[in-house]
Design a protein around this motif. Structure first.
Motif, mmCIF file in Angstrom:
data_model
loop_
_atom_site.group_PDB
_atom_site.id
_atom_site.type_symbol
_atom_site.label_atom_id
_atom_site.label_comp_id
_atom_site.label_asym_id
_atom_site.label_seq_id
_atom_site.Cartn_x
_atom_site.Cartn_y
_atom_site.Cartn_z
ATOM 1 N N ARG A 54 36.084 43.951 44.267
ATOM 2 C CA ARG A 54 36.971 44.012 43.202
ATOM 3 C C ARG A 54 36.938 43.619 42.036
ATOM 4 N NH1 ARG A 54 42.288 42.580 47.763
ATOM 5 N NH2 ARG A 54 41.993 44.399 49.036
ATOM 6 N N LYS A 55 36.616 42.171 41.879
ATOM 7 C CA LYS A 55 36.567 41.516 40.163
ATOM 8 C C LYS A 55 35.690 42.315 39.823
ATOM 9 C CE LYS A 55 35.548 36.729 38.987
ATOM 10 N NZ LYS A 55 35.749 35.605 39.248
ATOM 11 N N ALA A 56 34.180 42.839 40.062
ATOM 12 C CA ALA A 56 33.205 43.744 39.946
ATOM 13 C C ALA A 56 33.582 44.898 38.878
ATOM 14 C CB ALA A 56 31.846 43.753 40.281
ATOM 15 N N ALA A 57 34.593 45.700 39.704
ATOM 16 C CA ALA A 57 34.773 46.584 39.344
ATOM 17 C C ALA A 57 36.097 46.887 38.378
ATOM 18 C CB ALA A 57 35.566 47.878 40.319
ATOM 19 N N ILE A 107 36.003 44.101 35.985
ATOM 20 C CA ILE A 107 34.967 44.219 34.889
ATOM 21 C C ILE A 107 34.329 45.049 34.088
ATOM 22 C CG2 ILE A 107 32.724 42.605 34.571
ATOM 23 C CD1 ILE A 107 34.119 40.598 36.020
ATOM 24 N N LEU A 108 33.270 46.538 35.304
ATOM 25 C CA LEU A 108 33.391 47.713 34.879
ATOM 26 C C LEU A 108 34.352 48.035 34.524
ATOM 27 C CD1 LEU A 108 30.662 46.843 37.723
ATOM 28 C CD2 LEU A 108 29.906 47.398 35.097
ATOM 29 N N GLU A 109 35.301 48.235 34.352
ATOM 30 C CA GLU A 109 36.269 49.166 34.412
ATOM 31 C C GLU A 109 36.552 50.280 35.063
ATOM 32 O OE1 GLU A 109 36.502 49.484 29.937
ATOM 33 O OE2 GLU A 109 37.745 47.222 29.760
ATOM 34 N N MET A 110 36.220 50.506 36.598
ATOM 35 C CA MET A 110 35.792 51.630 37.202
ATOM 36 C C MET A 110 36.954 51.345 38.703
ATOM 37 S SD MET A 110 31.754 51.019 37.954
ATOM 38 C CE MET A 110 32.234 52.954 39.020
ATOM 39 N N PRO A 111 36.938 52.580 39.037
ATOM 40 C CA PRO A 111 37.716 51.986 40.750
ATOM 41 C C PRO A 111 36.768 51.777 41.324
ATOM 42 C CG PRO A 111 38.494 54.758 39.526
ATOM 43 C CD PRO A 111 37.014 53.991 38.651
ATOM 44 N N VAL A 112 37.295 50.460 42.022
ATOM 45 C CA VAL A 112 36.744 49.752 42.898
ATOM 46 C C VAL A 112 35.604 50.880 44.376
ATOM 47 C CG1 VAL A 112 38.611 49.297 44.380
ATOM 48 C CG2 VAL A 112 36.868 48.128 44.705
ATOM 49 N N THR A 165 33.892 52.037 57.795
ATOM 50 C CA THR A 165 33.697 52.109 56.655
ATOM 51 C C THR A 165 35.640 53.316 56.935
ATOM 52 O OG1 THR A 165 31.870 54.405 57.047
ATOM 53 C CG2 THR A 165 33.734 54.658 55.122
ATOM 54 N N ARG A 166 36.002 52.780 57.540
ATOM 55 C CA ARG A 166 37.922 52.803 56.887
ATOM 56 C C ARG A 166 38.494 51.664 56.922
ATOM 57 N NH1 ARG A 166 41.797 56.727 58.962
ATOM 58 N NH2 ARG A 166 43.276 54.526 57.660
ATOM 59 N N VAL A 167 38.089 50.654 57.674
ATOM 60 C CA VAL A 167 38.796 49.519 57.481
ATOM 61 C C VAL A 167 37.989 48.971 56.473
ATOM 62 C CG1 VAL A 167 37.766 46.760 58.049
ATOM 63 C CG2 VAL A 167 38.194 48.340 60.047
ATOM 64 N N MET A 168 36.607 48.463 55.448
ATOM 65 C CA MET A 168 36.300 48.641 54.253
ATOM 66 C C MET A 168 37.061 49.338 53.542
ATOM 67 S SD MET A 168 34.141 46.178 54.403
ATOM 68 C CE MET A 168 33.631 46.553 52.096
ATOM 69 N N HIS A 169 37.035 50.696 53.684
ATOM 70 C CA HIS A 169 38.181 51.431 52.309
ATOM 71 C C HIS A 169 39.511 50.908 52.207
ATOM 72 C CE1 HIS A 169 38.774 55.496 50.017
ATOM 73 N NE2 HIS A 169 40.335 55.691 51.004
ATOM 74 N N LEU A 200 40.659 48.118 52.768
ATOM 75 C CA LEU A 200 40.837 46.573 52.091
ATOM 76 C C LEU A 200 40.543 46.514 50.871
ATOM 77 C CD1 LEU A 200 38.726 44.696 54.968
ATOM 78 C CD2 LEU A 200 41.012 44.131 54.017
ATOM 79 N N LEU A 201 39.282 47.659 50.400
ATOM 80 C CA LEU A 201 39.394 47.240 48.912
ATOM 81 C C LEU A 201 40.175 47.949 47.994
ATOM 82 C CD1 LEU A 201 35.501 49.297 48.811
ATOM 83 C CD2 LEU A 201 36.988 46.471 48.588
#
Length: 614
Positions: free
Chosen positions: A201-204, A206-211, A453-457, A459-460
């Motif tokens: 989340r934090k990196a996204a 900083i990069l100004e892009m959707p997580v 996959t859904r769990v990570m999706h 959560l993010l």
């Protein structure tokens, strides 16, 4: 008045000309940056690969620290590329290709944009998650009474407990290890895993892009919808296999352990997966393990390097060029013959055209198939080596290509024609036996990859948080896989299996889902290209140049086009992910299951779980 109008028109034309000149100049500036950045990207990742590839367990602390320092320096350079790309105003760029390149280059910093936090925290958390499965911190069941020589030494999940699951028929023992490993790692799993989620989340940000764009590297919403479509297509066959598995477990362990109409307890579901190729498999009374060909005997006389060479030969038979002498000498790492690792897997670094590959000393049929899969990645990198870095990542299509090749290379037709199965006969019952065990391993795993996959999706995107994720996980497991925990789950529990954490930063679970499904789609299409006649599961396209040309056409595109267009080089009528090819491959088993389940009158589907999950 007329002169004034002419002057105004001339002024407007001059302004437009100046603006066009400015736009052209900005595009040229962007183009120069992009070309230089692509070269820098390859250079830096080649350096990281070299540092990783030359590392070994015997190095002292100073040597390892030096390598880490070098990686940090290289990471800073990659972050610099991201920041410089972000400095361009994309709205001023006229050329669409340049816009796409800048967008891609913005993300090359990846988690490195977190700076020192990446190395001091994120890397530590990733390492800790991997160690959850390898730390020897689990006391053996009954104080070691069931261990060889009653050894009471602590166990690790991998490989110790995994080997127990592969052979144990004791439901209480399996339940003990299922619960104990999760209880032991509950706090560490939640803390370390949460840190990884927050890092993305934090990196996204900083990069100004959707997580999700950073996590998936393609249109996540479209791909998730296609995965859901696959699950719907697969559901009838999955429910038939689930009903058969549950009934066999019910007969084996009784109603107190397995409800004949409910979800399957997870510890026994995992047992079924791990024992798919063992003599303790639930299909043993129907299809005995002893009636299978002895696949390891096919390669017993070969060396580990010979297995690698055989996998390369598959691709050269399709018209690909042999790998260079430089690759075999400098980029293919031989195993440490003094310390062979029986459990090792081949590994590969293919983020640039300069691929490094490591292989294992152990010789087995499974290793041969793994090398065929890895060689798919090597040749994919070779075919797209002319592309700039921002087109090099090819939607992870290397993996389904490897899957398709493995399906061909493991077919009885291939093994016979290649002389590996010299005097082996493959009667119909042996083929069904093989197919059933493959089906257990494949069909039962796909819903798990989807749930992970859904769990990570979720959560993010904040749909769930760490306080509610375990309940969410079991809801998905029950809905899509018909699985429940063996016991009630208390507040704060984190029940993900150890495989969930393997290569989690590479989104491994989504890769596995797509690889399995698309791999069968590729396989069927390539079999049709080779004019195969007969059952799909016995097709071999070895030696077919038309197949090789289709693969080359797709591989060479990288990500220069949207993924559906890239895939259409092999699937001309491609409408996305579909499990229909997989279902055709396993149709003999599905037919057998339908008949058997009708005769035994078992319930298809499952009632709600009675387990309490806080």
């Amino acid at each position: 008045m007329r002169n004034l109008c002419q002057q105004l028109l001339l002024l407007i034309a001059a302004i437009n000309c100046a603006l066009a000149s400015t736009d052209a100049s900005y595009d040229l500036q962007a183009k120069t940056f992009i070309e230089q950045s692509s070269e820098r990207y390859y250079k830096f990742y080649n350096q990281i690969a070299a540092e990783t590839y030359t590392a070994n367990n015997e190095e002292d602390f100073e040597a390892l620290y030096s390598k880490l320092t070098n990686v940090k320096r290289i990471a800073d350079e990659l972050v610099r590329i991201s920041r410089e790309a972000s400095g361009f105003d994309v709205s001023k760029v006229q050329n669409e290709t340049l816009k796409l390149a800048l967008k891609e280059l913005r993300s090359v910093g990846d988690l490195f944009v977190l700076g020192e936090e990446y190395f001091s925290s994120v890397q530590m958390n990733l390492a800790a998650l991997q160690k959850l499965s390898t730390d020897k911190d689990i006391e053996p069941y009954m104080g070691g009474a069931k261990q060889p020589n009653e050894d009471d030494s602590p166990l690790a999940y991998y490989p110790d407990i995994q080997k127990i699951v592969q052979h144990s028929s004791d439901a209480d023992e399996l339940k003990y290890y299922w619960e104990t490993w999760r209880d032991k790692n509950q706090i560490w799993a939640s803390v370390n895993f949460y840190t990884i989620v927050e890092a993305y989340r934090k990196a996204a940000g900083i990069l100004e892009m959707p997580v999700h764009e950073l996590w998936y590297r393609y249109d996540s919403q479209e791909m998730l919808q296609q995965m859901e479509q696959v699950m719907q297509e697969l559901k009838p066959a999955y429910e038939q296999l689930h009903a058969f598995v549950r009934q066999e477990l019910h007969k084996k362990y009784g109603a107190e352990v397995v409800n004949a109409q409910g979800p399957i307890p997870d510890h026994l579901f995992q047992q079924v997966l791990e024992q798919a190729w063992e003599t303790d498999s639930i299909i043993e009374s129907y299809f005995p393990r002893r009636e299978l060909p002895q696949y390891d005997d096919f390669v017993r006389q070969l060396s580990a390097k010979a297995l690698v060479n055989e996998s390369e030969r598959f691709f050269t038979s399709l018209g690909f060029q042999p790998l260079s002498a430089e690759f075999h000498k400098d980029q293919l790492k031989e195993p440490n013959e003094d310390r062979p690792d029986d459990d090792c897997r081949p590994s590969l670094f293919d983020l640039t055209p300069h691929v490094y590959m490591m292989y294992c000393e152990k010789v087995s049929f499974r290793k041969l198939m793994q090398y065929h899969a890895q060689m798919g990645r090597v040749y994919y990198a070779e075919q797209k080596k002319q592309l700039p870095s921002y087109y090099f990542k090819a939607y992870n299509l290397e993996y389904p290509v490897g899957e398709a090749v493995v399906l061909s290379a493991s077919s009885p037709t291939h093994l016979t024609s290649r002389g590996l199965a010299k005097s082996e006969q493959f009667p119909e019952k042996a083929l069904t036996n093989r197919l059933f065990r493959m089906g257990i391993h494949t069909i039962l795993n796909i819903p798990l990859f989807y749930v992970h996959t859904r769990v990570m999706h979720d959560l993010l995107n904040g749909t769930v948080d760490m306080d509610t994720v375990n309940k969410h996980y079991w809801k998905l497991m029950e809905l899509h896989a018909g699985i429940e925990p063996p016991t009630d789950r208390a507040e704060g529990a984190i029940d993900f299996p150890y495989k969930f954490y393997v290569n989690i930063e590479q989104n491994y679970q989504t890769k596995k889902f797509i690889s399995e499904i698309l791999g069968y789609q590729f396989y069927r299409a390539l079999c049709e290209k080779s004019n195969h006649r007969g059952l799909l599961h016995n097709c071999d396209f070895y030696g077919n140049y038309a197949v090789g040309n289709s693969l080359k056409a797709m591989m060479s595109l990288g990500s220069t086009k949207p993924w559906k267009q890239v895939v259409s080089e092999i699937l001309p009528k491609n409408t996305g992910l579909s499990s229909l090819a997989l279902l055709e491959y396993y149709q003999p088993i599905v037919n057998w299951l339908n008949t058997n389940n009708q005769q035994t009158k078992v319930k298809i589907g499952w009632n709600a779980s009675s387990k309490k999950i806080v």
